[in-house]
Design an enzyme around this catalytic site. Structure first.
Site, mmCIF file in Angstrom:
data_model
loop_
_atom_site.group_PDB
_atom_site.id
_atom_site.type_symbol
_atom_site.label_atom_id
_atom_site.label_comp_id
_atom_site.label_asym_id
_atom_site.label_seq_id
_atom_site.Cartn_x
_atom_site.Cartn_y
_atom_site.Cartn_z
ATOM 1 N N CYS A 66 16.646 -13.459 -15.633
ATOM 2 C CA CYS A 66 15.234 -13.291 -16.800
ATOM 3 C C CYS A 66 13.941 -15.331 -16.439
ATOM 4 O O CYS A 66 12.934 -14.556 -16.489
ATOM 5 C CB CYS A 66 15.383 -13.653 -18.491
ATOM 6 N N HIS A 123 9.687 -17.391 -22.409
ATOM 7 C CA HIS A 123 10.550 -16.132 -21.810
ATOM 8 C C HIS A 123 11.091 -14.907 -23.504
ATOM 9 O O HIS A 123 11.204 -15.961 -23.961
ATOM 10 C CB HIS A 123 11.505 -16.291 -21.298
ATOM 11 N N ASN A 152 12.391 -7.938 -25.007
ATOM 12 C CA ASN A 152 13.308 -8.782 -23.702
ATOM 13 C C ASN A 152 13.238 -7.664 -22.786
ATOM 14 O O ASN A 152 13.240 -7.406 -22.473
ATOM 15 C CB ASN A 152 14.856 -8.800 -24.137
HETATM 16 O O1 UT7 Z 1 17.257 -12.232 -22.133
HETATM 17 C C1 UT7 Z 1 18.278 -13.227 -21.704
HETATM 18 C C2 UT7 Z 1 19.239 -14.312 -22.178
HETATM 19 N N1 UT7 Z 1 19.720 -14.446 -23.841
HETATM 20 C C3 UT7 Z 1 19.443 -14.616 -24.895
HETATM 21 O O2 UT7 Z 1 18.166 -15.628 -24.905
HETATM 22 C C4 UT7 Z 1 19.533 -14.460 -26.393
HETATM 23 C C5 UT7 Z 1 19.894 -15.315 -26.853
HETATM 24 N N2 UT7 Z 1 21.097 -14.392 -28.413
HETATM 25 C C6 UT7 Z 1 20.003 -14.282 -28.971
HETATM 26 O O3 UT7 Z 1 19.270 -14.094 -28.871
HETATM 27 C C7 UT7 Z 1 21.106 -13.861 -30.686
HETATM 28 O O4 UT7 Z 1 22.413 -14.432 -30.515
HETATM 29 C C8 UT7 Z 1 21.496 -11.953 -30.972
HETATM 30 C C9 UT7 Z 1 19.656 -11.864 -31.127
HETATM 31 C C10 UT7 Z 1 21.862 -11.577 -29.198
HETATM 32 C C11 UT7 Z 1 21.951 -12.015 -31.600
HETATM 33 O O5 UT7 Z 1 22.101 -12.708 -33.213
HETATM 34 P P1 UT7 Z 1 22.960 -13.715 -33.650
HETATM 35 O O6 UT7 Z 1 21.916 -14.242 -35.069
HETATM 36 O O7 UT7 Z 1 23.785 -13.999 -33.221
HETATM 37 O O8 UT7 Z 1 24.261 -12.399 -34.293
HETATM 38 P P2 UT7 Z 1 25.577 -12.305 -34.091
HETATM 39 O O9 UT7 Z 1 25.522 -11.479 -32.539
HETATM 40 O O10 UT7 Z 1 26.596 -13.108 -34.326
HETATM 41 O O11 UT7 Z 1 26.017 -11.549 -34.602
HETATM 42 C C12 UT7 Z 1 26.154 -11.534 -36.793
HETATM 43 C C13 UT7 Z 1 26.599 -10.488 -37.894
HETATM 44 C C14 UT7 Z 1 27.736 -9.782 -37.018
HETATM 45 O O12 UT7 Z 1 28.403 -9.696 -38.008
HETATM 46 P P3 UT7 Z 1 29.400 -9.893 -39.277
HETATM 47 O O13 UT7 Z 1 30.081 -10.730 -37.353
HETATM 48 O O14 UT7 Z 1 28.967 -11.808 -39.484
HETATM 49 O O15 UT7 Z 1 30.157 -10.069 -39.983
HETATM 50 C C15 UT7 Z 1 27.679 -8.367 -36.048
HETATM 51 O O16 UT7 Z 1 28.443 -8.201 -35.999
HETATM 52 O O17 UT7 Z 1 25.284 -9.329 -37.496
HETATM 53 C C16 UT7 Z 1 25.903 -8.252 -36.555
HETATM 54 N N3 UT7 Z 1 24.998 -7.562 -36.322
HETATM 55 C C17 UT7 Z 1 23.836 -6.593 -36.629
HETATM 56 N N4 UT7 Z 1 23.988 -6.085 -37.619
HETATM 57 C C18 UT7 Z 1 23.584 -5.607 -37.802
HETATM 58 C C19 UT7 Z 1 25.381 -7.488 -34.696
HETATM 59 N N5 UT7 Z 1 24.079 -6.659 -33.824
HETATM 60 C C20 UT7 Z 1 23.989 -6.182 -34.984
HETATM 61 C C21 UT7 Z 1 22.465 -5.696 -35.812
HETATM 62 N N6 UT7 Z 1 22.100 -4.672 -36.745
HETATM 63 N N7 UT7 Z 1 22.030 -4.728 -34.835
#
Ligand code: UT7
Length: 311
Positions: free
Chosen positions: A110, A238, A268
């Site tokens: 990215c 980004h 993204n």
């Molecule tokens: O361009 C490359 C560089 N990448 C980045 O900059 C990404 C940086 N990171 C992020 O943007 C965030 O970490 C994400 C958007 C990828 C994820 O957000 P998060 O707040 O870190 O969520 P998480 O992965 O910790 O998931 C939290 C909860 C989980 O459930 P439990 O374990 O708390 O029960 C996931 O299973 O949300 C759940 N979850 C979803 N729920 C509904 C994960 N994806 C989804 C979804 N819909 N699409």
């Protein structure tokens, strides 16, 4: 040292939209979760048979239509090129009848577009190229597992292109660049590998923390380097997650309107995202003479790259 400026920007997105309500029908997710956790409402998806290089070609054509300058150097930033060879820069040159030029691809995930700007500027200053076309064409959707709700909500396809020209007094001078990578985080973002490493996966929380910290320190660094001590600056980051921008704004006490963001419409788009946001803001006349633009990329690698432009 020769001065280098950005003389034109082009972009292209495919017509087909993938909305949050479309995704609600594909995986166990909701518009509310996606919007509140990422800021994304919809993304554009290139159809089968349309490749990353096609998106770069269309963006490059858009850029070339906005300037009479023709490149002696072409650097194609991409992490989703459809072929190893012909590589993307050669496909772009062939499609647009660009001849008598040096052309190569560059992959810094990215951060790729800003890495390419930095390399292009350096080669213009050391090797005498007058004009360099920098492109970013990404079809990330080809590495997305549309059964994985954690990642399929994030990505869209797009192309962006910028023309750099050596000028006595550039209208939009590229003042300084800063590049970096932390290989201890190399396994935090993975895609395009053999079998089980083909689909995109990341350690979202670790990348999130890295992005917030790095963007904050890069803003401080650029402000110091260019001597910007007032609020006449915009950050074009980004576009990975609007919560990253909110966290940086909070930590650094920067008014949110200083951040240029169009993530809600495109998701993204990897290396294309900064070019896409710059083009949109330029077309909307968001900047006035004397403003500083801080272009800040981060992502897989883990890599980061920043550039300051004086408008
Ligand atoms: O361009 C490359 C560089 N990448 C980045 O900059 C990404 C940086 N990171 C992020 O943007 C965030 O970490 C994400 C958007 C990828 C994820 O957000 P998060 O707040 O870190 O969520 P998480 O992965 O910790 O998931 C939290 C909860 C989980 O459930 P439990 O374990 O708390 O029960 C996931 O299973 O949300 C759940 N979850 C979803 N729920 C509904 C994960 N994806 C989804 C979804 N819909 N699409």
């Amino acid at each position: 040292m020769r001065k280098v400026g950005i003389v034109a920007v082009g972009s292209y997105v495919p017509a087909e939209k993938l909305t949050n309500s479309d995704l609600e029908k594909m995986v166990d997710t909701t518009d509310e979760w996606i919007t509140s956790r990422t800021g994304i409402k919809e993304r554009r998806i290139a159809p089968a048979g349309v490749h990353a290089s096609d998106l770069a070609v269309k963006a490059a054509a858009d850029c070339l239509a906005r300037t009479p300058d023709r490149p002696q150097l072409l650097i194609a930033a991409t992490s989703s090129a459809e072929k190893a060879c012909p590589y993307q820069a050669s496909i772009i040159a062939q499609s647009l009848n660009l001849t008598n030029l040096a052309a190569f691809d560059l992959n810094a995930a990215c951060s790729g577009l800003i890495y390419a700007l930095a390399v292009g500027r350096s080669l213009m200053q050391t090797e005498g190229y007058d004009h360099a076309l920098i492109t970013a064409g990404e079809k990330l959707s080809r590495f997305v597992d549309y059964k994985d709700r954690a990642s399929c909500i994030l990505f869209g396809d797009a192309g962006a292109a910028l023309m750099l020209s050596a000028e006595e007094q550039p209208e939009h001078e590229l003042l300084t660049v800063e590049l970096g990578a932390d290989p201890t985080g190399a396994d935090l973002v993975v895609m395009g590998g053999p079998e089980d490493e083909f689909y995109f996966r990341q350690d979202g929380k670790s990348v999130f923390r890295f992005a917030v910290e790095k963007m904050g320190s890069l803003i401080d660094l650029l402000k110091t380097r260019v001597g910007c001590d007032d609020d006449r600056y915009f950050i074009i980051p980004h576009q990975a997650n609007s919560r990253i921008l909110e966290a940086v704004a909070r930590n650094k006490e920067i008014p949110p309107e200083r951040f240029i963001s169009n993530i809600s419409k495109y998701g993204n788009t990897s290396s294309a995202s900064i070019g896409l946001a710059l083009k949109e803001a330029w077309d909307e006349n968001r900047f006035t003479k004397g403003d500083y633009l801080f272009l800040i990329g981060f992502g897989g690698g883990l890599s980061w790259a920043a550039a300051a432009v004086r408008w």
